[in-house]
Design an enzyme around this catalytic site. Structure first.
Site, mmCIF file in Angstrom:
data_model
loop_
_atom_site.group_PDB
_atom_site.id
_atom_site.type_symbol
_atom_site.label_atom_id
_atom_site.label_comp_id
_atom_site.label_asym_id
_atom_site.label_seq_id
_atom_site.Cartn_x
_atom_site.Cartn_y
_atom_site.Cartn_z
ATOM 1 N N ARG A 69 0.819 -1.231 0.000
ATOM 2 C CA ARG A 69 0.000 0.000 0.000
ATOM 3 C C ARG A 69 0.845 1.270 0.000
ATOM 4 N NH1 ARG A 69 -3.454 -2.909 3.586
ATOM 5 N NH2 ARG A 69 -5.189 -3.752 2.384
ATOM 6 N N LYS B 226 2.329 11.182 -11.423
ATOM 7 C CA LYS B 226 1.597 10.207 -12.246
ATOM 8 C C LYS B 226 2.456 8.956 -12.395
ATOM 9 C CE LYS B 226 -1.236 12.970 -15.339
ATOM 10 N NZ LYS B 226 -1.431 13.301 -16.754
ATOM 11 N N GLU C 214 9.559 18.713 -24.715
ATOM 12 C CA GLU C 214 8.792 19.071 -23.511
ATOM 13 C C GLU C 214 9.296 20.397 -22.933
ATOM 14 O OE1 GLU C 214 6.175 17.417 -22.977
ATOM 15 O OE2 GLU C 214 6.513 15.404 -23.761
ATOM 16 N N LYS D 49 6.463 22.896 -14.016
ATOM 17 C CA LYS D 49 5.548 21.743 -13.893
ATOM 18 C C LYS D 49 5.025 21.650 -12.454
ATOM 19 C CE LYS D 49 4.277 17.145 -14.906
ATOM 20 N NZ LYS D 49 4.500 15.881 -15.571
ATOM 21 N N GLU E 207 -5.565 16.751 -12.221
ATOM 22 C CA GLU E 207 -5.895 17.057 -13.608
ATOM 23 C C GLU E 207 -7.384 17.337 -13.839
ATOM 24 O OE1 GLU E 207 -4.165 14.221 -16.301
ATOM 25 O OE2 GLU E 207 -3.939 15.746 -17.838
ATOM 26 N N ARG F 150 -3.929 21.594 -15.375
ATOM 27 C CA ARG F 150 -2.878 20.620 -15.664
ATOM 28 C C ARG F 150 -2.951 20.184 -17.135
ATOM 29 N NH1 ARG F 150 -0.558 15.746 -11.765
ATOM 30 N NH2 ARG F 150 1.057 15.077 -13.207
ATOM 31 N N ASN G 195 -0.584 19.471 -21.825
ATOM 32 C CA ASN G 195 -0.787 18.628 -23.013
ATOM 33 C C ASN G 195 -0.755 19.433 -24.304
ATOM 34 O OD1 ASN G 195 -1.028 16.119 -21.786
ATOM 35 N ND2 ASN G 195 -3.122 16.585 -21.149
ATOM 36 N N HIS H 211 -0.075 17.682 -27.459
ATOM 37 C CA HIS H 211 -0.119 16.241 -27.189
ATOM 38 C C HIS H 211 -1.335 15.531 -27.802
ATOM 39 C CE1 HIS H 211 3.212 17.167 -24.616
ATOM 40 N NE2 HIS H 211 3.308 15.931 -24.164
ATOM 41 N N HIS I 225 -0.376 12.253 -29.622
ATOM 42 C CA HIS I 225 -0.822 10.898 -29.266
ATOM 43 C C HIS I 225 -1.411 10.189 -30.479
ATOM 44 C CE1 HIS I 225 -1.098 12.237 -24.800
ATOM 45 N NE2 HIS I 225 0.095 11.790 -25.106
ATOM 46 N N HIS J 132 8.119 9.821 -28.915
ATOM 47 C CA HIS J 132 7.169 10.720 -28.249
ATOM 48 C C HIS J 132 7.582 12.183 -28.485
ATOM 49 C CE1 HIS J 132 4.232 12.082 -25.334
ATOM 50 N NE2 HIS J 132 5.171 12.730 -24.661
HETATM 51 N N1 LIG Z 1 4.346 10.220 -15.555
HETATM 52 C C1 LIG Z 1 4.282 11.272 -16.332
HETATM 53 O O1 LIG Z 1 3.797 12.343 -15.941
HETATM 54 C C2 LIG Z 1 4.829 11.186 -17.728
HETATM 55 C C3 LIG Z 1 4.991 12.344 -18.501
HETATM 56 C C4 LIG Z 1 5.561 12.233 -19.758
HETATM 57 C C5 LIG Z 1 5.950 10.981 -20.242
HETATM 58 N N2 LIG Z 1 5.759 9.868 -19.475
HETATM 59 C C6 LIG Z 1 6.180 8.541 -19.948
HETATM 60 O O2 LIG Z 1 7.594 8.579 -20.109
HETATM 61 C C7 LIG Z 1 7.973 7.567 -21.036
HETATM 62 C C8 LIG Z 1 9.042 8.121 -21.940
HETATM 63 O O3 LIG Z 1 10.158 8.467 -21.155
HETATM 64 P P1 LIG Z 1 11.615 8.684 -21.792
HETATM 65 O O4 LIG Z 1 11.492 9.545 -22.993
HETATM 66 O O5 LIG Z 1 12.503 9.091 -20.690
HETATM 67 O O6 LIG Z 1 11.962 7.245 -22.370
HETATM 68 P P2 LIG Z 1 12.681 5.939 -21.787
HETATM 69 O O7 LIG Z 1 12.501 5.770 -20.350
HETATM 70 O O8 LIG Z 1 12.237 4.824 -22.692
HETATM 71 O O9 LIG Z 1 14.223 6.251 -22.069
HETATM 72 C C9 LIG Z 1 14.653 6.439 -23.395
HETATM 73 C C10 LIG Z 1 15.887 5.580 -23.719
HETATM 74 O O10 LIG Z 1 17.010 6.110 -23.052
HETATM 75 C C11 LIG Z 1 17.674 5.084 -22.326
HETATM 76 N N3 LIG Z 1 18.283 5.781 -21.203
HETATM 77 C C12 LIG Z 1 17.687 6.383 -20.158
HETATM 78 N N4 LIG Z 1 18.569 7.086 -19.444
HETATM 79 C C13 LIG Z 1 19.769 6.894 -20.027
HETATM 80 C C14 LIG Z 1 21.075 7.372 -19.755
HETATM 81 N N5 LIG Z 1 21.317 8.240 -18.768
HETATM 82 N N6 LIG Z 1 22.085 6.943 -20.547
HETATM 83 C C15 LIG Z 1 21.849 6.105 -21.594
HETATM 84 N N7 LIG Z 1 20.639 5.664 -21.927
HETATM 85 C C16 LIG Z 1 19.607 6.056 -21.146
HETATM 86 C C17 LIG Z 1 16.628 4.058 -22.017
HETATM 87 O O11 LIG Z 1 17.182 2.775 -21.844
HETATM 88 C C18 LIG Z 1 15.772 4.132 -23.286
HETATM 89 O O12 LIG Z 1 16.370 3.340 -24.285
HETATM 90 C C19 LIG Z 1 6.710 7.145 -21.753
HETATM 91 O O13 LIG Z 1 6.336 5.855 -21.311
HETATM 92 C C20 LIG Z 1 5.670 8.168 -21.303
HETATM 93 O O14 LIG Z 1 4.363 7.635 -21.252
HETATM 94 C C21 LIG Z 1 5.212 9.949 -18.229
#
Ligand SMILES: NC(=O)c1ccc[n+]([C@@H]2O[C@H](COP(=O)([O-])OP(=O)(O)OC[C@H]3O[C@@H](n4cnc5c(N)ncnc54)[C@H](O)[C@@H]3O)[C@@H](O)[C@H]2O)c1
Length: 373
Positions: A122, A144, A186, A229, A239, A243, A247, A250, A254, A267
């Protein structure tokens, strides 16, 4: 140079740190009064490939009993399978309700790890250590967490606030250039909806080599984005209103990601194109938008997708199935002016298709050369 911000949430106030080589001292600061000698680390496999020794060294200076689990790179790790595997790992190794879980990686690892922390016993104390630009400025802030379901992205999850966020730019040394550009989208979004100075500050990304991007400019920019943010999510944690401004671009993005099967477009690329479309839509709705501050960054993006593989029909259908849509109409974040976002319902299909035309044109002009070959 270390920035420390305080983020307020319904679960309490937590710190976010930004700086270079700050992981050890920040963890020490956060866990100073923690009674347990056990520490769990859930980390992205690529991050471990480059930084495993460093991470273990720091962790062992903080706790005597360390358990580390590696999460495969890629969106498919945000799944019930990896959630269940991670929970098993924690419980089988004696996790207690007060055992900290340090999650090290990009948004994928962060979303999965956040959900694991939220649901195990939990709720366990969660510390986010974002290692991509996107995760530093966006996904690690705001609480999130979640995983994907076979019917769509991020459909299983919860709001769960971390105990702290530590954005240590030393991790970025191993981040591939395309991931820097992914995260830049972003940052530019914050420029469009909130702070015009970001457009000039983000010009450091025009540098050919990411290792030459000056940290004395990058770190304050990351801290500024975290602050923006944080400010927005503090006002609207769950949201219900503003918030949604986060987007910007976005809704288009999407739909593009879905049309490309989350495969041939990243993305960040989709968000950049989505912002170009949202800018066009805003202008067509009568906004006063002199110039386009996104223009200088266009050259950084090149696409693997051909505009010929996309259709208005599919894209509009995917926009209508967006999980954030609440009614039967298209709702967009538009700009009334730069840095003045608003939510607008648009029923004029021609206006929407004109916005898509900007995306098609961009895809045609900025195609990756190997696709033309
Ligand atoms: N929770 C939220 O509010 C929120 C907001 C925006 C996006 N997201 C989510 O975030 C995800 C995308 O995140 P991302 O763009 O960071 O992608 P990711 O986590 O897939 O990382 C991108 C790539 O970089 C590599 N990587 C990460 N850090 C590294 C480093 N320091 N050195 C070498 N390689 C590294 C990873 O292995 C991966 O191949 C999506 O799933 C999206 O839905 C969530």
């Amino acid at each position: 140079m270390k920035h420390k911000l305080s983020i307020r949430s319904s679960a309490g106030t937590y710190p976010a740190f930004a700086g270079e080589h700050i992981l050890k001292e920040s963890l020490n600061e956060i866990l100073e009064d923690h009674v347990t000698d056990k520490l769990f680390i859930l980390a992205d496999e690529n991050v471990l490939r480059h930084h495993q020794e460093h991470i273990k060294h720091i962790a062992s200076s903080i706790a005597g009993d360390i358990h580390l689990i590696s999460i495969p790179r890629g969106e498919s790790s945000k799944s019930v399978k990896f959630w269940s595997r991670s929970v098993d790992f924690l419980l089988q190794n004696g996790a207690r309700r007060n055992t900290p879980l340090v999650v090290i990686g990009g948004g994928v690892t962060g979303d999965l790890g956040g959900f694991v922390a939220a649901t195990t016993l939990r709720g366990m104390p969660l510390i986010h250590v974002p290692t991509t630009i996107l995760a530093m400025v966006d996904s690690s802030i705001g609480g999130k967490t979640g995983i994907n379901h076979q019917t769509g992205k991020n459909l299983i999850g919860s709001f769960y606030q971390p105990k702290a966020v530590i954005a240590d730019t030393a991790f970025l040394r191993s981040l591939p250039r395309n991931e820097w550009i992914n995260g830049l989208s972003e940052i530019l979004k914050y420029g469009a909806i909130h702070d015009s100075e970001i457009f000039s500050e983000a010009k450091i990304f025009l540098n050919e080599r990411t290792d030459e991007i000056p940290r004395e400019k990058l770190i304050p920019l990351i801290a500024k984005c975290i602050g923006i943010k944080a400010d927005i999510v503090e006002k609207d944690e769950f949201e219900a209103g503003i918030r949604a401004f986060l987007n910007f671009g976005h809704t288009f993005a999407h739909a593009l990601e879905k049309a490309c099967n989350f495969d041939t477009i990243s993305h960040g690329e989709a968000v950049f194109l989505g912002m170009l479309a949202a800018h066009k839509l805003s202008a067509d709705l009568g906004a006063n938008l002199p110039g386009n501050d996104l223009d200088p960054f266009r050259a950084l993006y090149s696409y693997r997708v051909s505009e010929e593989s996309l259709s208005y029909n599919d894209l509009n259908k995917f926009m209508l199935s967006d999980k954030k849509r609440t009614g039967k109409h298209f709702t967009f974040v538009v700009l009334e002016k730069w840095q003045q976002p608003a939510l607008k319902t648009v029923n004029d299909q021609q206006l929407i298709n004109s916005a898509w035309n900007v995306v098609f044109e961009e895809l045609k002009n900025c195609r990756q050369t190997d696709i033309n070959a």
